[in-house]
Design a protein around this motif. Sequence first.
Motif, PDB file in Angstrom:
ATOM      1  N   TYR A 336     -32.772  48.978 -64.288  1.00  0.00           N
ATOM      2  CA  TYR A 336     -31.764  48.426 -63.793  1.00  0.00           C
ATOM      3  C   TYR A 336     -31.837  47.247 -62.810  1.00  0.00           C
ATOM      4  CZ  TYR A 336     -27.238  47.816 -61.304  1.00  0.00           C
ATOM      5  OH  TYR A 336     -26.152  47.245 -60.600  1.00  0.00           O
ATOM      6  N   PHE A 337     -32.652  47.704 -61.828  1.00  0.00           N
ATOM      7  CA  PHE A 337     -32.835  46.319 -60.977  1.00  0.00           C
ATOM      8  C   PHE A 337     -33.861  45.477 -61.524  1.00  0.00           C
ATOM      9  CE2 PHE A 337     -31.219  49.579 -58.169  1.00  0.00           C
ATOM     10  CZ  PHE A 337     -30.289  49.026 -57.489  1.00  0.00           C
ATOM     11  N   ARG A 338     -34.807  45.787 -62.086  1.00  0.00           N
ATOM     12  CA  ARG A 338     -35.727  45.000 -62.519  1.00  0.00           C
ATOM     13  C   ARG A 338     -35.133  43.654 -63.650  1.00  0.00           C
ATOM     14  NH1 ARG A 338     -41.609  47.591 -63.888  1.00  0.00           N
ATOM     15  NH2 ARG A 338     -42.403  47.872 -61.590  1.00  0.00           N
ATOM     16  N   ASN A 339     -34.075  44.199 -64.327  1.00  0.00           N
ATOM     17  CA  ASN A 339     -33.495  43.532 -65.344  1.00  0.00           C
ATOM     18  C   ASN A 339     -32.383  42.809 -64.824  1.00  0.00           C
ATOM     19  OD1 ASN A 339     -35.363  44.166 -67.335  1.00  0.00           O
ATOM     20  ND2 ASN A 339     -34.170  45.872 -67.821  1.00  0.00           N
ATOM     21  N   GLY A 340     -31.869  42.981 -63.555  1.00  0.00           N
ATOM     22  CA  GLY A 340     -30.567  42.517 -62.853  1.00  0.00           C
ATOM     23  C   GLY A 340     -30.789  41.007 -62.495  1.00  0.00           C
ATOM     24  N   GLN A 346     -32.878  41.686 -57.632  1.00  0.00           N
ATOM     25  CA  GLN A 346     -34.255  41.306 -57.787  1.00  0.00           C
ATOM     26  C   GLN A 346     -34.930  41.594 -56.346  1.00  0.00           C
ATOM     27  OE1 GLN A 346     -34.118  37.088 -58.485  1.00  0.00           O
ATOM     28  NE2 GLN A 346     -33.147  37.256 -60.460  1.00  0.00           N
ATOM     29  N   TRP A 347     -34.421  41.650 -55.267  1.00  0.00           N
ATOM     30  CA  TRP A 347     -34.849  41.876 -54.015  1.00  0.00           C
ATOM     31  C   TRP A 347     -35.176  43.426 -53.847  1.00  0.00           C
ATOM     32  CZ3 TRP A 347     -33.227  45.096 -50.010  1.00  0.00           C
ATOM     33  CH2 TRP A 347     -33.917  44.885 -48.686  1.00  0.00           C
ATOM     34  N   ARG A 352     -38.468  48.188 -53.729  1.00  0.00           N
ATOM     35  CA  ARG A 352     -38.522  49.511 -54.216  1.00  0.00           C
ATOM     36  C   ARG A 352     -39.321  49.649 -55.543  1.00  0.00           C
ATOM     37  NH1 ARG A 352     -34.721  54.002 -54.434  1.00  0.00           N
ATOM     38  NH2 ARG A 352     -35.857  55.558 -55.052  1.00  0.00           N
ATOM     39  N   PHE A 353     -39.230  48.795 -56.451  1.00  0.00           N
ATOM     40  CA  PHE A 353     -40.001  49.018 -57.784  1.00  0.00           C
ATOM     41  C   PHE A 353     -40.956  47.727 -57.974  1.00  0.00           C
ATOM     42  CE2 PHE A 353     -35.588  50.428 -58.069  1.00  0.00           C
ATOM     43  CZ  PHE A 353     -35.752  51.943 -58.040  1.00  0.00           C
ATOM     44  N   PRO A 354     -42.014  47.490 -57.147  1.00  0.00           N
ATOM     45  CA  PRO A 354     -43.002  46.410 -57.366  1.00  0.00           C
ATOM     46  C   PRO A 354     -43.849  46.696 -58.765  1.00  0.00           C
ATOM     47  CG  PRO A 354     -43.880  48.007 -55.622  1.00  0.00           C
ATOM     48  CD  PRO A 354     -42.404  48.499 -55.981  1.00  0.00           C
ATOM     49  N   SER A 355     -44.303  45.558 -59.183  1.00  0.00           N
ATOM     50  CA  SER A 355     -44.820  45.445 -60.487  1.00  0.00           C
ATOM     51  C   SER A 355     -46.270  46.041 -60.294  1.00  0.00           C
ATOM     52  CB  SER A 355     -45.213  44.090 -60.973  1.00  0.00           C
ATOM     53  OG  SER A 355     -43.687  43.594 -61.205  1.00  0.00           O
ATOM     54  N   THR A 356     -46.717  46.838 -61.133  1.00  0.00           N
ATOM     55  CA  THR A 356     -47.944  47.399 -60.964  1.00  0.00           C
ATOM     56  C   THR A 356     -49.165  46.337 -61.437  1.00  0.00           C
ATOM     57  OG1 THR A 356     -48.068  48.106 -63.274  1.00  0.00           O
ATOM     58  CG2 THR A 356     -47.043  49.688 -61.975  1.00  0.00           C
ATOM     59  N   PRO A 357     -50.449  46.529 -61.193  1.00  0.00           N
ATOM     60  CA  PRO A 357     -51.518  45.565 -61.482  1.00  0.00           C
ATOM     61  C   PRO A 357     -51.463  45.264 -62.969  1.00  0.00           C
ATOM     62  CG  PRO A 357     -52.450  47.136 -59.946  1.00  0.00           C
ATOM     63  CD  PRO A 357     -50.832  47.528 -60.266  1.00  0.00           C
ATOM     64  N   LEU A 358     -51.294  46.343 -63.912  1.00  0.00           N
ATOM     65  CA  LEU A 358     -51.307  46.073 -65.254  1.00  0.00           C
ATOM     66  C   LEU A 358     -49.876  45.078 -65.651  1.00  0.00           C
ATOM     67  CD1 LEU A 358     -52.062  49.508 -66.869  1.00  0.00           C
ATOM     68  CD2 LEU A 358     -53.531  47.389 -66.952  1.00  0.00           C
TER      69      LEU A 358
END
Length: 637
Positions: A336-340, A346-347, A352-358
């Motif tokens: 939900y937050f990543r696609n917002g 986006q903040w 809270r949900f940072p991207s992983t290295p992959l």
Amino acid sequence: MSWEQNGCKRKARGSKELLVIDNTITKQAKKKLKNITIAWIDYHKAFDSVPHSWLLEILKIYKVNPKVIHLLKCLMSTWRTSLTWSNKSVSYRTSEINIKRGIFQGDGLSPPWFCLALNPLSSMLNRSAYSYSMDARNRISHLFYMDDLKLFTRGRKQLEGQLELVRKFSEDIGMTLGLEKCGVVDVKRGKLAEEENVTLSDGRTISTLGKEDRYKYLGVQQTFEIRQPENKKETETELTNRVTRIMNTQLSAKNKIEAINIWAIPVFTYTAGVITWSKTDLERLDRKIRAILTRNGMLHPNSAIERLYLPRKEGGRGLGSLEDIYLKEEKKMREYFRNGYSPIQQWVAAQRFPSTPLEEAGTQEPATEEPSERRKQSWQAKPLHGRFYASLHQSEVDTLNSNTYLSQGYLFPQTEGTLLAIQDQVVPTRVYTKLIMKQPVESTKCRLCDKAEETVQHLSSGCSTIAGTKYLSRHDNMGKVVHQLMCLEEGLLHHFVPHHIYAPQTVLENDTTKIYWDMTIITDQGAEHNRPDMVVWSKKNRTAIIIDFSVPLDQNLSKTYRENITKYEPLARQMKSMWHLDKVEIKPLVISSNELVHRKTTEHLLEMKLPSNTILWMQKAVILGTVGIIRQAIFPH
């Protein structure tokens, strides 16, 4: 577009997203040692006190069709009530009272209409200079969900300006702040500070919360931050209380599980994604629920845990796993937050949900195995519990109909729990007690026949002592289902009676059909096996059906079916010749002692055009017979 311009009042979103935003903001303020002042605002009976005049005015402000406004105005003018008071001797009823305030709670129009009524306040707060800055680009002034308002500013002075704005707006539209339910906290350099109460311009005050005080916002306890330990404890207590209350009802096994999923588990689900639950926490909560089920006879402590969380149509019991639910809710929140599109979404995603290295490298995360598949593999791999899984997935087993008793959910909770313990082979037979439980046992021979080893398979379908009594009764009860339904179908009976009190007649006949029950068929040459359980002779079609019922062990389903076909072939040939029939069919109906249904049984029932619930009643007869046999053998008193 700033967060203020986009609007913080979430009309179409649930409150969980607001709690995640709230939690992320307060954690960042604490981590970066920032100053922040927060206030919680509560309206006194908000839904009941919003004036009708303002509800109509807001529709005009938002340019709603005048005809719609006129319709609603006419309808609202008819809202009236009267009050009645009475005791044994006197009764009093008021005249009609016109209702000029408030809005209905529960219908589809009221919530969005109420949100419209308070939306100007959200816009005013967004346009004001009072706010809290998360970084150079993002700031937030408030969170608004229905009538629950939370204000954010950089300090006490700004908060006083915000509160005055809220007070004036509320006064103008005729609504009252419930100041006794409002609260304020001051945070300086990331730590909660002790400050005086806030005084409004009208002389009233809002209390400042101390370090030990709590405020419940959107159902979650918080002061500056969300109080993790207190919320966990409250959630756990409410969850277990609800499960216990469900266990004390008279619901069937399936309905109790569904009640837990629908009424108890949502207490936890609401916190998932907001409160941080560790794997240890989740496993402990799942164990507590299982312990309650065990205390109430719904679950044997040594039964396969995996089955409890699998769907009923797959041989499980359909209980929701808190661990699975938590991971699912976390995933939903992340998506939900990543696609917002809004800056605040986006903040929060970055915090809270940072991207992983992959993900940063553009590589897709490896797909994780579905929990249900993982559980099925675990169940299958178990040496003892896995035997029933292997039996259930034999090629000749009709898996869907074999799980009818689970998907239909008609069994008492204790009966279902006992049956699954039998299938999992964890009932305390002498062999299980000695070899698995490692307890001293004088002899592992069957306590009934004293010949074979006492296993659950032996007691279910192999003990010679009860072959002519309990096994025969179970076999006959299954047959009675088919006999009565067949007689009703052919017009030989006109009234249905419960199967356990039904007594089949040896011969029933009309102009088109003749049905024999457990009767020797005399033929010219004679046949070794000439007493099938049922014979249905269709005079009209010049055909006959030989029906035989069997309740073998799981592993003997296919063998029993073939043996019954072979056994009655000589009789079928002689009947065809002697009765001058065009066709004589042999239809063995086989359901194992563990309720597994042979595929051919399903086909034969369809060929005989019996009702769709025939298997359900046949299976129930076998279940009650098997559970009764095991209970009387293991627990005779």
